[in-house]
Design a protein around this motif. Structure first.
Motif, short mmCIF file in Angstrom:
data_model
loop_
_atom_site.label_atom_id
_atom_site.label_comp_id
_atom_site.label_asym_id
_atom_site.label_seq_id
_atom_site.Cartn_x
_atom_site.Cartn_y
_atom_site.Cartn_z
N ARG A 27 0.83 -1.20 0.00
CA ARG A 27 0.00 0.00 0.00
C ARG A 27 0.87 1.26 0.00
O ARG A 27 1.94 1.29 0.61
CB ARG A 27 -0.91 0.02 1.24
N LYS A 79 2.06 4.84 1.08
CA LYS A 79 2.07 5.53 2.37
C LYS A 79 1.18 6.77 2.36
O LYS A 79 0.69 7.19 3.41
CB LYS A 79 3.50 5.93 2.73
N ASP A 80 0.99 7.38 1.18
CA ASP A 80 0.18 8.60 1.12
C ASP A 80 -1.31 8.31 1.02
O ASP A 80 -2.12 9.23 0.90
CB ASP A 80 0.63 9.50 -0.03
N GLY A 81 -1.68 7.04 1.05
CA GLY A 81 -3.08 6.67 1.01
C GLY A 81 -3.65 6.47 -0.37
O GLY A 81 -4.79 6.02 -0.52
#
Length: 412
Positions: A279, A281-283
């Motif tokens: 995934r 990290k910044d979403g």
């Protein structure tokens, strides 16, 4: 054209680590020379310059241009030759380099320049398909957005290195290319300046890269990477496009790995990484197409990245992993992205240049590494470390540590 500017750009920027650099361009950097260059005597230097004249004429350089180029260049520059002997003695860790390359001040200056040049950047993006954040990041790291393109006269710098035989005939060829630029009238001799190693202007192109990729984007009839912001940015874009920039994907993404992630499967499709639980990290969501590989420049627990083929395009400009990561991260920050989320490891957890050389020799002895023991961390060494780790049943993060070297050599 993967020229030696990749090596020289790093030279202009202080020999960026962990690999040599290299500020921009086509062919792999040459192997280190066995001997250091020696300064030419004034008479020998003059003879060397005069011996260039026939080859310059073949390239269309007139005697008038030749004379103007070498006016005042009566002897080599001893400081330049001294610089060749001061090239980085050890590898700086990537996190140390990022502190200066992606500083708060540079981010603020870059965003201000982006706002001021918005229309120009729109047109360059439309023509070349390279995002403005990436262009600004190169520009910022190479010359602080045009503020510091270098003050060393290019002809004298190249003549000094060429007459000394530094790196074979490379600088002689670049000197002839510089004379060709002067003949074409893109720049006057007194304005042709850059780094001590011959990389020029706001974008730090070597002359051969300039001839192949520089652009007259402002339409004034000159490819001016010294004084024109538009020409400088468009020249970066044209060069990256020629190196294979893919506008469909980013350079890479900081990611979080799921528990139990199989590091041995470190390359694949972005969609596959997404299905394996990786995934951003910044979403954001990972793209579902495009090649990527896992890059752990500080080992497990430090920032982890999925890098795409565009990361290698950046390394085409400058071969340093640190440089490429800095360009990518600065591009993200200039576009509004967050700072890196994970912490970097302690300084004690990395190998210095001597340790990297020893590791390269040890891996070569086991048939895992092919190349010079030059103390440069990069894709080749990273791949060799991973092969060793996989063979030994270790976590295959590709990160070279003192513990890994001790295991390989059997010495504490």
């Amino acid at each position: 054209m993967r020229s030696f500017l990749a090596l020289v750009a790093g030279a202009a920027a202080g020999w960026l680590a962990p690999v040599a650099p290299a500020s921009a361009q086509a062919a792999k950097p040459p192997a280190p020379e066995p001997a250091k260059p020696s300064p030419a005597r004034p008479a020998a230097f003059a003879d060397f310059i005069e011996a260039l004249r026939p080859d310059a004429r073949v390239r269309g350089v007139s005697d008038a241009t030749f004379a103007a180029a070498f006016r005042g260049v009566a002897q080599p520059d001893p400081e330049i030759l001294a610089r060749t002997r001061r090239q980085g003695e050890f590898a700086r860790p990537v996190w140390e380099y990022l502190v200066g390359a992606v500083s708060a001040g540079r981010i603020a200056r870059g965003r201000a320049r982006a706002a001021a040049l918005s229309g120009t950047l729109d047109r360059i993006e439309a023509r070349y398909g390279v995002p403005r954040g990436v262009l600004l990041a190169f520009w910022g790291i190479e010359s602080d957005f045009g503020a510091s393109g270098g003050s060393v006269p290019t002809i004298r710098a190249l003549a000094t290195l060429a007459a000394a035989g530094h790196r074979g005939t490379l600088f002689r060829d670049e000197l002839l290319a510089a004379l060709t630029i002067l003949e074409r009238g893109d720049i006057a001799p007194d304005r042709m300046k850059g780094s001590w190693a011959g990389a020029m202007g706001q974008v730090q192109f070597l002359p051969s890269t300039f001839l192949a990729h520089a652009v007259d984007f402002d339409g004034d009839g000159h490819r001016d990477i010294w004084g024109s912001d538009a020409d400088s940015l468009a020249s970066i874009a044209a060069y990256l496009k020629a190196l294979g920039w893919n506008p469909a994907v980013s350079w890479g993404y900081e990611v979080a790995l799921p528990d139990g992630f199989d590091l041995a499967r470190y390359a694949g499709d972005l969609g596959e990484f997404d299905r394996r639980g990786v995934r951003r990290k910044d979403g954001g969501r990972l793209p579902q197409a495009g090649n990527a590989s896992l890059f752990l420049p500080g080992g497990l627990g430090a920032p982890s990245f999925l890098i795409t083929d565009n990361f290698e395009v950046i390394r085409g400009y400058n071969t340093s992993d640190s440089y490429a990561l800095a360009v990518g991260h600065l591009a993200d920050r200039l576009s509004g992205g967050p700072a890196l989320a994970a912490p970097w490891p302690a300084e004690a957890g990395r190998l210095d240049k001597a340790g990297l050389e020893a590791l390269q020799r040890g891996l070569a002895g086991q048939g895992l590494y092919a190349g010079d023991a030059d103390g440069r961390a990069g894709p080749k060494l990273r791949e060799a470390v991973r092969r060793y780790q996989i063979r030994e049943g270790l976590a295959a993060d590709g990160y070279a540590t003192p513990a890994l070297l001790a295991r390989l050599t059997g010495r504490p």
